[in-house]
Design an enzyme around this catalytic site. Sequence first.
Site, PDB file in Angstrom:
ATOM      1  N   HIS A  65       0.822  -1.201   0.000  1.00  0.00           N
ATOM      2  CA  HIS A  65       0.000   0.000   0.000  1.00  0.00           C
ATOM      3  C   HIS A  65       0.863   1.261   0.000  1.00  0.00           C
ATOM      4  O   HIS A  65       2.086   1.202   0.133  1.00  0.00           O
ATOM      5  CB  HIS A  65      -0.935  -0.013   1.207  1.00  0.00           C
ATOM      6  N   GLU A  67       1.343   3.648   2.158  1.00  0.00           N
ATOM      7  CA  GLU A  67       2.146   3.915   3.337  1.00  0.00           C
ATOM      8  C   GLU A  67       3.466   3.143   3.299  1.00  0.00           C
ATOM      9  O   GLU A  67       4.517   3.672   3.679  1.00  0.00           O
ATOM     10  CB  GLU A  67       1.372   3.527   4.607  1.00  0.00           C
ATOM     11  N   CYS A  99      -1.254  -1.800   7.332  1.00  0.00           N
ATOM     12  CA  CYS A  99      -0.380  -0.622   7.254  1.00  0.00           C
ATOM     13  C   CYS A  99      -0.108  -0.040   8.638  1.00  0.00           C
ATOM     14  O   CYS A  99       0.913   0.607   8.858  1.00  0.00           O
ATOM     15  CB  CYS A  99      -1.000   0.431   6.348  1.00  0.00           C
ATOM     16  N   TRP A 184     -18.173  14.767 -34.999  1.00  0.00           N
ATOM     17  CA  TRP A 184     -17.995  14.689 -33.556  1.00  0.00           C
ATOM     18  C   TRP A 184     -18.753  15.830 -32.920  1.00  0.00           C
ATOM     19  O   TRP A 184     -18.761  16.938 -33.456  1.00  0.00           O
ATOM     20  CB  TRP A 184     -16.518  14.776 -33.203  1.00  0.00           C
ATOM     21  N   ARG A 198     -11.877   6.876 -19.199  1.00  0.00           N
ATOM     22  CA  ARG A 198     -11.890   5.455 -19.549  1.00  0.00           C
ATOM     23  C   ARG A 198     -10.697   4.737 -18.921  1.00  0.00           C
ATOM     24  O   ARG A 198     -10.802   3.588 -18.492  1.00  0.00           O
ATOM     25  CB  ARG A 198     -11.865   5.277 -21.063  1.00  0.00           C
ATOM     26  N   ASP A 214     -23.364   2.951 -33.649  1.00  0.00           N
ATOM     27  CA  ASP A 214     -22.011   3.497 -33.746  1.00  0.00           C
ATOM     28  C   ASP A 214     -20.922   2.438 -33.889  1.00  0.00           C
ATOM     29  O   ASP A 214     -19.804   2.771 -34.292  1.00  0.00           O
ATOM     30  CB  ASP A 214     -21.701   4.346 -32.505  1.00  0.00           C
ATOM     31  N   ARG A 221      -7.689   5.278 -25.785  1.00  0.00           N
ATOM     32  CA  ARG A 221      -6.687   5.504 -26.821  1.00  0.00           C
ATOM     33  C   ARG A 221      -5.536   6.397 -26.358  1.00  0.00           C
ATOM     34  O   ARG A 221      -4.830   6.971 -27.169  1.00  0.00           O
ATOM     35  CB  ARG A 221      -7.332   6.110 -28.066  1.00  0.00           C
ATOM     36  N   THR A 235     -30.842  -6.465 -23.883  1.00  0.00           N
ATOM     37  CA  THR A 235     -31.873  -7.362 -23.350  1.00  0.00           C
ATOM     38  C   THR A 235     -32.133  -8.561 -24.252  1.00  0.00           C
ATOM     39  O   THR A 235     -32.197  -9.702 -23.796  1.00  0.00           O
ATOM     40  CB  THR A 235     -33.180  -6.587 -23.128  1.00  0.00           C
ATOM     41  N   GLY A 310     -26.853   4.915 -24.436  1.00  0.00           N
ATOM     42  CA  GLY A 310     -27.492   6.059 -25.028  1.00  0.00           C
ATOM     43  C   GLY A 310     -28.517   6.675 -24.094  1.00  0.00           C
ATOM     44  O   GLY A 310     -28.565   6.389 -22.893  1.00  0.00           O
TER      45      GLY A 310
END
Length: 384
Positions: A65, A67, A99, A184, A198, A214, A221, A235, A310
């Site tokens: 960890h 510490e 710790c 975009w 991300r 899409d 990236r 679903t 969405g």
Amino acid sequence: MTPISESHAPDPAVAAADRRFMRLALGQARRGLGRSSPNPAVGAVVVREGAVIGRGFHARAGTPHAEVHALAEAGAAARGATIYVSLEPCNHHGRTPPCTRAILAAGIARVVYGASDPNPKAQGGGEFLHRAGLAVRGGVLEEACRAEHRFFLTHVTRRRPHLILKTAATLDGRVAAAGGDSRWVTGPAARREVHRWRDWCDAIAVGIGTALADDPQLTCRLKGGRDPLRVIVDTALRLPPGAKVLDPASPAGCLVACGPRPDPARRAALEAAGAQVLPLPLGDDGRVDLAALLDELGRRGVTSLLLEGGAGLAWGFVRAGLVDEVMYFFAPKLIGGAAAPGMIGGAGFARMAEALPLGRVRVRRFGDDLCLSAPVATVPSQDA
């Protein structure tokens, strides 16, 4: 109760120094974001006579960890020094030793931490060190530390991932043109910021409508970035086996959440393409029960989920009271059109009193675009 073993609150100079060094500990913590799950990304610094002599952060679950790293860098100079930790030092033996014992063994004289640890297995480190004779002060920059560790705190207290609703829209609230074109909405700087998230989040989710329209990869990236687990809420199991999100080049994997009785042939085709198919119960709207999905992700150690699309799926999470914070990117554009999709779909709340209230809004600029982010303040009752 926040343990403070000093006989009185610190004088203004000490309090100011505590805040300054805690900010440095928070800076260390951010270095572990997206890498330490399901453990918190904790940061620590060791300070002696006003100088930092050791720094550390938790880089990966199962490894030492923050510490321990900071104490190792400080070495023998840690004896009699102060350690600043963004989260209360753990007091249990998990994959690594406590710790608190490392702090005692190093001869630290004073411990200052930010947020208390709500994990019943690990909490109590501050009180343990207090009883061992160390000076202990908790709650320094507590709000900032809790915000930094919100993924972990949500996971521990609610047993599910912290959910961030992210949307990119024009100033009139449209996420795409009436014809479906969405590339975009925002500029390069805003898109780079999304890829940073991300990298930080354990998982990313979209609905099947977005996946079909899409065909996104949903990868990070950034150079040196980490791909999140890709989650498709589907679903009826309509995702084609050739979808880019199933690209085996990404080690993160793809989970397809579907209804309780998926078509055997479709399931077999997706699993052959590398997907994990997860049958779940249906909610009252006839779609995947989103609370059940978050519970399952929580059991798998997912502490954070970035919801990117969405509009229908966004409404499902909002309606269920499962959104923890929002992150809206607005581009300085107007697109208009009654048929152009908005940020949140579905039926919407019937009355203004039911609207989901947000906390303090943070505004940042990325190139020409604005990012408005805020935590959800409370979850309104559906029976109000």
